[in-house]
Enzyme design. Structure first.
Site, PDB file in Angstrom:
ATOM      1  NE  ARG A  66      -7.534  -5.098  -2.408  1.00  0.00           N
ATOM      2  CZ  ARG A  66      -7.616  -3.854  -1.594  1.00  0.00           C
ATOM      3  NH1 ARG A  66      -8.089  -3.905  -0.025  1.00  0.00           N
ATOM      4  NH2 ARG A  66      -7.318  -3.079  -1.767  1.00  0.00           N
ATOM      5  NE  ARG A  79      -5.523  -4.019  13.381  1.00  0.00           N
ATOM      6  CZ  ARG A  79      -6.396  -4.304  14.720  1.00  0.00           C
ATOM      7  NH1 ARG A  79      -6.246  -5.553  14.399  1.00  0.00           N
ATOM      8  NH2 ARG A  79      -6.510  -3.321  15.139  1.00  0.00           N
ATOM      9  CG  ASP A 131     -12.392   0.992   2.256  1.00  0.00           C
ATOM     10  OD1 ASP A 131     -10.928   0.843   2.327  1.00  0.00           O
ATOM     11  OD2 ASP A 131     -12.877   2.577   1.507  1.00  0.00           O
ATOM     12  CD  GLU A 153     -12.870  -2.607   1.164  1.00  0.00           C
ATOM     13  OE1 GLU A 153     -11.835  -2.188   1.494  1.00  0.00           O
ATOM     14  OE2 GLU A 153     -13.088  -3.353   0.209  1.00  0.00           O
ATOM     15  CG  HIS A 193      -2.196  -0.691   1.328  1.00  0.00           C
ATOM     16  ND1 HIS A 193      -2.243  -1.303   0.028  1.00  0.00           N
ATOM     17  CD2 HIS A 193      -3.359  -0.443   1.949  1.00  0.00           C
ATOM     18  CE1 HIS A 193      -3.206  -2.204  -0.117  1.00  0.00           C
ATOM     19  NE2 HIS A 193      -4.010  -1.865   0.950  1.00  0.00           N
ATOM     20  NE  ARG A 235      -8.146   2.449  -2.955  1.00  0.00           N
ATOM     21  CZ  ARG A 235      -7.905   1.216  -3.620  1.00  0.00           C
ATOM     22  NH1 ARG A 235      -7.708   0.903  -4.770  1.00  0.00           N
ATOM     23  NH2 ARG A 235      -8.050  -0.036  -3.078  1.00  0.00           N
TER      24      ARG A 235
END
Ligand code: PGA
Length: 752
Positions: free
Chosen positions: A267, A456, A418, A381, A3, A588
């Site tokens: 994903r 997380r 999210d 989420e 990320h 995001r």
């Protein structure tokens, strides 16, 4: 995960690691004067190199770069730390239970999203995933080659078991070495094959893929077998001591890392699969799938999953028959079908909400003929999806085909950021807690072993916080001997960059999982549930009042924070928005939180909490809140983490941003938010029973205070630079602004 949260460039963090290493060397009491001087000089050099190095990333990382970075952490520390960690665990188990860690058991394993997570990241293409799988295998082959080479040196013994001698010839002087020599040769061949395959993939000449000649190591079991032969032989010939050294370490590495180092998860967002299935159905002239009811979808999907007849030909889609997004989905599944199944982990579906979302992925896997179906994990989420998660799983478990397929195992992912972006921190935390409770119940009823995968991040608004407290505050039964958790960009270096830290981080996980399993936290009392239900409801309402329904909110957010400028940072390979355009909903979660961290208002971590606490206190419920804080680990962990945020946040700093950057008509909203901020801080402290944030953690408090001293002036600079960049007065300011953003994130210790 890869990320986009690690703002520090790799070249810079490597220098930090070197400095850390040199500093600890300097602590050695046995250093001669000369050695001290040499280390001092090296330190000087490292600092000078750092000073001369650009701290801003000029080129956007590609997912392949991200994967290389991730693999480096594996190679640098985890490859060596894990066997030591297992040895410690083995000793600890033995001293407590009389039984060590059985061979073949791997309590800690790693997966990766780097090069696999394509949700909202168009740069993560099938080609990228393919490359990353190969790169990972190549690195693993190199590491095993090195280790087995060392083992070859060690195992010069001559006494061996009959089994081993049968394998290498009875008259062999050094039977172990002879066997290992063969292993090394085969590993070399495997490496060469993988390199050639990677070249073919990179040049797009897939038709030139080399044929597999001779024997290669393509399955972990194949490498394990000769090593186990050595192991058994050593034990049988009275050399268990020797077997327990390097050989055991290598065998354990095979259990942990396989031949791939990291299994790659894939994903993608649920809606993308639905669109692909819709295109298939349209092509077959069967109607408009996306308009069908959920029941109709499920009936169709299950019928097709049970059928032996394929639905589509490998020539589908014809050129121009579908759009690029749908083509990409099908290409991804087809690419997965030619991957070595050992390279692949779980298929995660983000924004999942219905059983059909899972069945669609199962159907796409079937239609594209994956060699081995990947386990599918829905990622729940959004608050509504979390509320419906157990029901969704129950409906799936009622489908005989699905029950048969999962073999009583199910992984479910729950998303912290999210949900917090959707509902605010408090409502999301309670939503996550209840979703887990119900998932545990449903899985128990159906005899399904559940693995909860906690998505997380490092910051509080993304579910971050001390791992030990976080694990021990989960609902009883949810950590049932196993859990899965994401480790994200910004924490990878700090948790796993150095061997000692990596060992400690893993020990915390093992310890907390054991503790939460063997001595689970208490069930919440009925009055606590009622109380937190009201708190969550009130805070959700307040959060939505501001973020969703306040007319000025989006405009204020854009003016008062550097959200728009963050895109220039090139932190990771994926864009800041799921789709171009739109307001907060397409942004995001990471840049959403990142932006508020910069201005030190840190709104996502607290908005809604104060209003909810105030209402509870007005109702006369303070004694219940106090009891919850004292006795309920979940509530305490939530409140403590919010309190920690207030130690870094500063409403006066955010006021400075408003003063200079926010147009007058929007200013009242900023003032209102700061009033709420102050109220929430006071009420949070009233619950935690502290006068100032972090009062009972003087070491952390001191560290935050020291850092704040340096961050405050950076905030002042940032306000000025933002104003210059926005008025286009001065182009050179953008660089300086990016440096300021970098510095503030470093000071806050967590970017996203
Ligand atoms: P996501 O992650 O946007 O990829 O779901 C959010 C996060 O990790 O905070």
């Amino acid at each position: 995960t890869a990320h986009p949260t690690e703002i520090v460039r790799r070249s810079v963090s490597r220098k930090f690691l070197r400095i850390q290493h040199l500093l600890s060397e300097l602590d050695r009491p046995d250093l001669s004067r000369l050695e001290q001087r040499e280390i001092g000089e090296a330190l000087h050099r490292a600092v000078a190199e750092l000073w001369e190095t650009d701290e801003i990333r000029r080129v956007r990382l590609t997912p392949v770069d991200e994967a290389y970075n991730g693999l480096q952490t594996m190679e640098q520390t985890l490859w060596d730390v894990l066997p030591d960690m297992y040895r410690r665990f083995d000793h600890a188990l033995e001293s407590c239970t009389g039984q060590g860690l059985p061979m073949g058991l791997a309590p800690i394993r790693f997966g990766s999203w780097m090069g696999g997570d394509r949700d909202g990241n168009p740069n993560c293409t099938p080609q990228v995933t393919r490359e990353v799988c190969l790169i990972s295998r190549i690195r693993a082959a190199e590491l095993y080659y090195r280790e087995i080479g060392r083992l070859h040196q060690d195992l010069s013994m001559k006494t061996a078991s009959a089994d081993l001698l049968r394998e290498v010839g009875l008259d062999t002087a050094e039977p172990y070495r002879k066997l290992l020599k063969k292993v090394l040769k085969r590993l070399r061949k495997t490496q060469r094959h993988l390199h050639r395959t990677l070249q073919a993939v990179r040049s797009g000449e897939l038709s030139r893929l080399p044929p597999i000649r001779g024997q290669l190591y393509l399955q972990a079991e194949k490498l394990r077998a000769p090593l186990m032969l050595c192991y058994r032989s050593l034990v049988a010939s009275g050399n268990s001591m020797i077997a327990g050294g390097r050989l055991t370490d290598i065998l354990r590495r095979i259990d942990i890392f396989g031949l791939v180092l990291l299994k790659l998860d894939i994903r993608q967002e649920a809606g993308r699969h639905s669109a692909a299935v819709g295109a298939i159905i349209r092509h077959l002239g069967m109607g408009s799938y996306l308009e069908w009811s959920e029941e109709e979808k499920q009936d169709f999907l299950v019928r097709e999953l049970e059928s032996r007849r394929p639905l589509i030909m490998s020539t589908f889609p014809a050129p121009d028959e579908v759009d690029d997004e749908i083509r990409e989905i099908l290409e991804t599944f087809r690419m997965l079908s030619v991957q070595n199944p050992e390279s692949l982990g779980t298929y995660v579906i983000s924004m999942a909400s219905e059983p059909s979302h899972i069945l669609e992925v199962a159907l796409l896997q079937k239609e594209c003929r994956l060699q081995q179906a990947m386990p599918i994990a829905p990622l729940f989420e959004r608050l509504d999806d979390l509320n419906g998660a157990a029901d969704t799983m129950e409906r799936l478990f009622a489908i005989p085909w699905y029950r048969e397929k999962i073999q009583n195992r199910q992984e479910v992912m729950i998303g912290y950021s999210d949900s917090a972006k959707d509902a605010g921190k408090l409502a999301a935390a309670w939503g996550l807690y209840r979703a887990q409770e119900r998932l545990v119940q449903v899985c128990e009823q159906h005899g399904v072993a559940l693995t909860l995968f906690h998505g997380r991040g490092g910051t509080v608004a993304r579910g971050g916080g001390p791992a030990h407290e976080a694990i021990l505050s989960q609902p009883p039964g949810s950590v049932n001997g196993n859990m899965r958790v994401t480790e994200q960009g910004e924490v990878i270096q700090s948790k796993y960059g150095l061997p000692g830290m990596a060992m400690e981080s893993l020990e915390v996980y093992i310890g907390a999982v054991l503790e939460a399993t063997l001595r689970p936290p208490p069930e919440p009392r009925e009055r606590w549930r009622k109380q937190i239900d009201s708190l969550a409801r009130d805070s959700l309402q307040e959060f939505h009042r501001v973020v969703r329904y306040h007319d000025d909110f989006v405009a204020y957010f854009r003016a008062a924070t550097p959200e728009q400028e963050l895109g220039n940072l090139k932190i990771g390979s994926r864009p800041a928005r799921r789709r171009p355009g739109g307001g907060i909903e397409t942004l995001r979660a990471i840049p959403w939180i990142f932006a508020w961290t910069q201005t030190r208002l840190m709104l996502p971590a607290w908005l809604g909490v104060g209003v909810a606490l105030e209402a509870a206190i007005d109702r006369g419920d303070k004694p219940v809140l106090d009891e919850m804080q004292q006795e309920w680990p979940f509530f305490r962990a939530t409140m403590d983490s919010i309190e920690m945020v207030f130690s870094k946040a500063d409403a006066n700093v955010s006021e400075m941003y408003d003063f200079r950057l926010v147009p007058t008509p929007l200013k009242p909203l900023g003032e209102e938010l700061r009033r709420l901020f102050r109220k929430t801080m006071n009420l949070t402290l009233a619950i935690t029973g502290h006068k100032v944030p972090l009062e009972t953690q003087p070491v952390v408090l001191r560290s935050v205070e020291v850092r704040n001293t340096y961050v405050d002036p950076l905030n002042v600079l940032q306000v000025e630079l933002l104003s210059r960049v926005r008025s286009k007065e001065d182009d050179a300011s953008l660089d300086a602004l990016l440096v300021a953003i970098n510095g503030i994130s470093a000071g806050m210790r967590n970017t996203g």
